[in-house]
Design a protein around this motif. Structure first.
Motif, mmCIF file in Angstrom:
data_model
loop_
_atom_site.group_PDB
_atom_site.id
_atom_site.type_symbol
_atom_site.label_atom_id
_atom_site.label_comp_id
_atom_site.label_asym_id
_atom_site.label_seq_id
_atom_site.Cartn_x
_atom_site.Cartn_y
_atom_site.Cartn_z
ATOM 1 N N LEU A 104 34.239 48.317 -1.115
ATOM 2 C CA LEU A 104 33.778 47.206 -1.600
ATOM 3 C C LEU A 104 32.665 47.254 -2.235
ATOM 4 C CD1 LEU A 104 36.006 45.029 1.020
ATOM 5 C CD2 LEU A 104 36.298 44.812 -0.972
ATOM 6 N N GLY A 105 31.839 47.892 -1.533
ATOM 7 C CA GLY A 105 30.209 47.665 -2.443
ATOM 8 C C GLY A 105 29.970 48.496 -3.609
ATOM 9 N N ASP A 106 31.466 49.589 -3.804
ATOM 10 C CA ASP A 106 31.243 49.879 -4.684
ATOM 11 C C ASP A 106 31.940 50.157 -6.280
ATOM 12 O OD1 ASP A 106 29.833 52.463 -3.916
ATOM 13 O OD2 ASP A 106 31.173 53.070 -3.632
ATOM 14 N N LEU A 107 33.580 48.653 -5.664
ATOM 15 C CA LEU A 107 34.151 47.660 -6.674
ATOM 16 C C LEU A 107 33.286 46.453 -6.918
ATOM 17 C CD1 LEU A 107 37.103 48.516 -4.284
ATOM 18 C CD2 LEU A 107 37.380 49.111 -6.920
ATOM 19 N N GLY A 108 31.835 46.245 -6.915
ATOM 20 C CA GLY A 108 31.484 44.960 -6.911
ATOM 21 C C GLY A 108 31.225 44.225 -6.017
ATOM 22 N N ALA A 109 32.235 44.361 -5.080
ATOM 23 C CA ALA A 109 32.608 43.318 -3.771
ATOM 24 C C ALA A 109 31.202 42.136 -3.680
ATOM 25 C CB ALA A 109 33.742 43.302 -3.070
ATOM 26 N N VAL B 78 48.498 35.640 -2.812
ATOM 27 C CA VAL B 78 47.558 35.343 -3.768
ATOM 28 C C VAL B 78 47.812 35.271 -4.624
ATOM 29 C CG1 VAL B 78 45.279 35.898 -3.715
ATOM 30 C CG2 VAL B 78 46.176 35.801 -1.391
ATOM 31 N N VAL B 79 47.668 36.451 -5.481
ATOM 32 C CA VAL B 79 48.791 36.580 -6.900
ATOM 33 C C VAL B 79 49.444 35.413 -7.400
ATOM 34 C CG1 VAL B 79 49.514 38.289 -8.413
ATOM 35 C CG2 VAL B 79 47.898 38.757 -6.318
ATOM 36 N N ASP B 80 50.627 35.129 -6.299
ATOM 37 C CA ASP B 80 51.041 34.003 -6.851
ATOM 38 C C ASP B 80 50.743 32.830 -7.251
ATOM 39 O OD1 ASP B 80 53.258 35.893 -6.996
ATOM 40 O OD2 ASP B 80 53.726 35.646 -4.513
ATOM 41 N N HIS C 46 39.659 44.290 0.179
ATOM 42 C CA HIS C 46 39.966 45.739 -0.784
ATOM 43 C C HIS C 46 41.245 46.015 -1.518
ATOM 44 C CE1 HIS C 46 40.859 50.417 -0.918
ATOM 45 N NE2 HIS C 46 39.571 50.350 -1.212
ATOM 46 N N GLU C 47 42.337 45.348 -0.479
ATOM 47 C CA GLU C 47 43.182 45.368 -1.680
ATOM 48 C C GLU C 47 43.208 43.962 -2.991
ATOM 49 O OE1 GLU C 47 47.258 45.759 -2.803
ATOM 50 O OE2 GLU C 47 45.904 46.825 -1.122
ATOM 51 N N LEU C 48 42.825 43.081 -2.713
ATOM 52 C CA LEU C 48 42.223 42.684 -3.998
ATOM 53 C C LEU C 48 41.566 43.621 -5.240
ATOM 54 C CD1 LEU C 48 41.991 38.844 -1.963
ATOM 55 C CD2 LEU C 48 43.734 39.957 -3.830
ATOM 56 N N ALA C 49 40.710 43.707 -4.492
ATOM 57 C CA ALA C 49 39.185 44.174 -5.899
ATOM 58 C C ALA C 49 40.117 46.431 -6.154
ATOM 59 C CB ALA C 49 38.414 44.094 -4.715
ATOM 60 N N ALA C 50 40.931 46.650 -5.437
ATOM 61 C CA ALA C 50 41.104 47.928 -5.575
ATOM 62 C C ALA C 50 42.272 48.105 -6.724
ATOM 63 C CB ALA C 50 41.532 48.782 -4.981
ATOM 64 N N GLU C 51 43.085 47.157 -5.944
ATOM 65 C CA GLU C 51 44.681 46.899 -6.743
ATOM 66 C C GLU C 51 44.950 46.062 -7.798
ATOM 67 O OE1 GLU C 51 46.406 49.782 -5.905
ATOM 68 O OE2 GLU C 51 44.515 51.021 -5.005
ATOM 69 N N ARG C 52 44.316 44.813 -7.702
ATOM 70 C CA ARG C 52 44.255 43.950 -8.302
ATOM 71 C C ARG C 52 43.732 43.390 -9.091
ATOM 72 N NH1 ARG C 52 49.919 42.041 -4.853
ATOM 73 N NH2 ARG C 52 49.824 43.808 -3.221
ATOM 74 N N GLY C 53 42.542 43.502 -9.236
ATOM 75 C CA GLY C 53 41.435 43.542 -10.153
ATOM 76 C C GLY C 53 41.113 42.795 -9.753
ATOM 77 N N VAL C 54 40.511 41.414 -9.061
ATOM 78 C CA VAL C 54 40.110 39.913 -8.506
ATOM 79 C C VAL C 54 38.797 40.540 -8.096
ATOM 80 C CG1 VAL C 54 40.270 38.665 -6.839
ATOM 81 C CG2 VAL C 54 42.506 39.392 -8.005
ATOM 82 N N VAL D 108 38.408 35.248 -5.421
ATOM 83 C CA VAL D 108 39.291 35.029 -5.122
ATOM 84 C C VAL D 108 37.865 35.003 -2.816
ATOM 85 C CG1 VAL D 108 40.260 35.391 -2.981
ATOM 86 C CG2 VAL D 108 41.449 35.821 -4.957
ATOM 87 N N ALA D 109 37.746 34.169 -2.223
ATOM 88 C CA ALA D 109 36.672 34.214 -1.388
ATOM 89 C C ALA D 109 37.320 34.585 0.306
ATOM 90 C CB ALA D 109 36.129 32.709 -1.374
ATOM 91 N N VAL D 110 37.140 35.661 0.379
ATOM 92 C CA VAL D 110 38.014 35.840 1.619
ATOM 93 C C VAL D 110 36.573 35.368 3.260
ATOM 94 C CG1 VAL D 110 38.288 38.484 2.812
ATOM 95 C CG2 VAL D 110 38.907 37.561 0.583
ATOM 96 N N VAL D 111 37.267 34.638 4.028
ATOM 97 C CA VAL D 111 36.954 34.533 5.286
ATOM 98 C C VAL D 111 36.920 35.044 6.374
ATOM 99 C CG1 VAL D 111 36.446 32.628 7.083
ATOM 100 C CG2 VAL D 111 36.901 31.920 4.604
ATOM 101 N N GLY D 112 36.152 35.598 6.985
ATOM 102 C CA GLY D 112 36.322 37.027 8.145
ATOM 103 C C GLY D 112 36.145 38.445 6.941
ATOM 104 N N GLY D 113 35.372 39.011 8.487
ATOM 105 C CA GLY D 113 34.576 40.590 7.849
ATOM 106 C C GLY D 113 35.495 41.737 8.880
ATOM 107 N N GLY D 114 36.485 41.575 9.771
ATOM 108 C CA GLY D 114 36.915 41.907 10.278
ATOM 109 C C GLY D 114 37.687 43.181 9.627
ATOM 110 N N ILE D 115 38.887 43.618 9.977
ATOM 111 C CA ILE D 115 39.185 44.393 9.451
ATOM 112 C C ILE D 115 40.173 44.571 8.436
ATOM 113 C CG2 ILE D 115 40.883 45.236 11.512
ATOM 114 C CD1 ILE D 115 41.261 48.244 10.373
ATOM 115 N N VAL D 116 41.587 43.186 8.992
ATOM 116 C CA VAL D 116 42.019 42.403 8.154
ATOM 117 C C VAL D 116 41.589 41.728 6.773
ATOM 118 C CG1 VAL D 116 43.953 40.589 7.864
ATOM 119 C CG2 VAL D 116 43.728 42.025 10.212
#
Length: 395
Positions: A157-162, A391-393, A18-26, A4-12
């Motif tokens: 995110l860095g630790d998760l390999g993003a 996104v998962v849907d 982080h949610e996609l990488a840490a909790e959804r295995g994406v 998944v590509a996320v456009v925008g590096g603010g808190i949202v």
């Protein structure tokens, strides 16, 4: 693994990644046009962890803010980010504000926000310098450094390999062979899905992807002062006015920040550039877009008097001080020092109405966050869960 590509590096955007990488295995790539993270709305945030007091019961804002006030405090504590649940006062200074204060108390109850109505003497136990007839004490409001929250998200995110790509602007978006392609100055990023969290540029990113969203981002600059260090004792925590339901913003208030400084504001004026933090920051393209959008003129007609007052206060420190003195009479003009402004990405409809809630728009393999004003920072981890579900849907 899905990507998944996320456009925008603010808190949202960072929270969604982080949610996609840490909790959804994406697998995740975050694309941010600025060279650093949290460069705009997040980096100019007042630092308040909102309790969920103001928002219409049942709205995204209401339930995400209430849940977000808990999850944000928990995340900050778990990641060594300074946070304090200090509570706040919402104060009625005029008799006509007392019924509105009661309505606010009822809304707090409906939203599950712990709040109690107190008299003037009780209010002064919390804030000895405050002026009020009555107040609402909200215990679950907090303060945090959202920039530090973003730095913690980036580390995780860095630790998760993003893949974290600051300084990478998205120039074009298209669907191809069941995937999404994003053109950047450094080449094409191919992903299984796209999440647009571009804030002040979110409607433009949506149009790059082929959407035609009804809402248009109109930027409003929030101008702040802060109290001189020797006058910070006038405010112990957070002091807010009772909001006027006929106006789109909360009004100027006093906020003790996590570093001990006390910010005062915001004044709200139309920004002359989407990322325009000063009057001299002007973009012809942005101004033409605002001028061509019919909603801008309808909003201006509706709030003409308020708009003039805000502009006059922008240029008059005395007017600004007078507004603050309604809350804390001891505040004087000479107590104020100009602080950094912020720019709010406000989604507006063609009829001139401001989109009051978070706004999400879907397309095949795409989720676009088109309106995420305050309390988006507070609710960012909850917004992230909501967006990740969508996104998962899609995947």
């Amino acid at each position: 693994m899905q990507h998944v590509a996320v456009v925008g590096g603010g808190i949202v955007g960072l929270a969604v990644a982080h949610e996609l990488a840490a909790e959804r295995g994406v697998s995740v790539t975050v694309l941010e046009k600025e060279t650093g993270w949290a460069a705009h709305q997040t980096g100019h945030n007042s630092g308040v962890v909102h309790a969920g007091l103001y928002y219409k019961p049942g709205s995204h804002k209401a339930w995400m803010a209430v849940a977000g006030s808990r999850s944000m405090v928990r995340f900050a504590r778990d990641n060594g980010v300074p946070v304090e649940v200090c509570g706040k006062l919402v104060v009625a200074t005029e008799p006509e504000e007392l019924p509105r204060l009661q309505v606010l108390a009822e809304r707090a109850e409906a939203n599950g926000v712990p709040a109690k109505r107190i008299d003037a003497a009780e209010a002064r136990e919390y804030e000895p310098e405050v002026n009020c007839l009555a107040a609402l004490r909200v215990e679950t409001t907090g303060i945090v450094d959202y920039g530090a929250v973003c730095r913690a998200l980036v580390r995780r995110l860095g630790d998760l390999g993003a893949e974290l790509r600051a300084g990478t602007e998205v120039l074009g978006i298209r669907g191809r062979d069941g995937r999404v392609e994003l053109a950047t100055p450094d080449g094409v990023v191919r992903a299984d899905a796209l999440v647009n969290c571009a804030g002040l540029q979110s409607d433009r990113v949506a149009r790059l992807a082929g959407l035609n969203p009804a809402a248009r981002i109109v930027p409003f600059r929030g101008e702040y002062y802060e109290l001189r260090p020797e006058r910070r004792h006038l405010v112990r925590g957070l002091i807010y006015p009772v909001p006027d339901p006929s106006l789109p913003f909360l009004g100027v208030h006093l906020t003790r920040m996590i570093d001990g400084s006390v910010h005062a504001g915001p004044n709200a004026v139309l920004a002359l550039r989407r990322e325009g933090y000063r009057w001299r920051d002007v973009s012809a393209r942005d101004l033409v877009e605002v001028a061509r959008f019919p909603g801008s003129w309808r909003l201006a007609r509706k709030y003409a008097r308020t708009g003039v007052d805000e502009v006059l206060r922008s240029f008059s420190k005395q007017r600004f001080a007078n507004s603050l003195a309604r809350l804390v009479p001891a505040v004087r003009r000479d107590d104020l020092v100009r602080a950094e402004a912020g720019v709010r990405a406000q989604a507006m409809l063609p009829d001139g109405s401001l989109v009051d809630d978070f706004l999400f728009e879907m397309a095949p393999r795409q989720v676009h966050v088109l309106n995420a004003p305050s309390p988006a920072a507070t609710a960012s981890l909850e917004i992230a869960r909501h967006v990740a579900d969508r996104v998962v849907d899609q995947l």
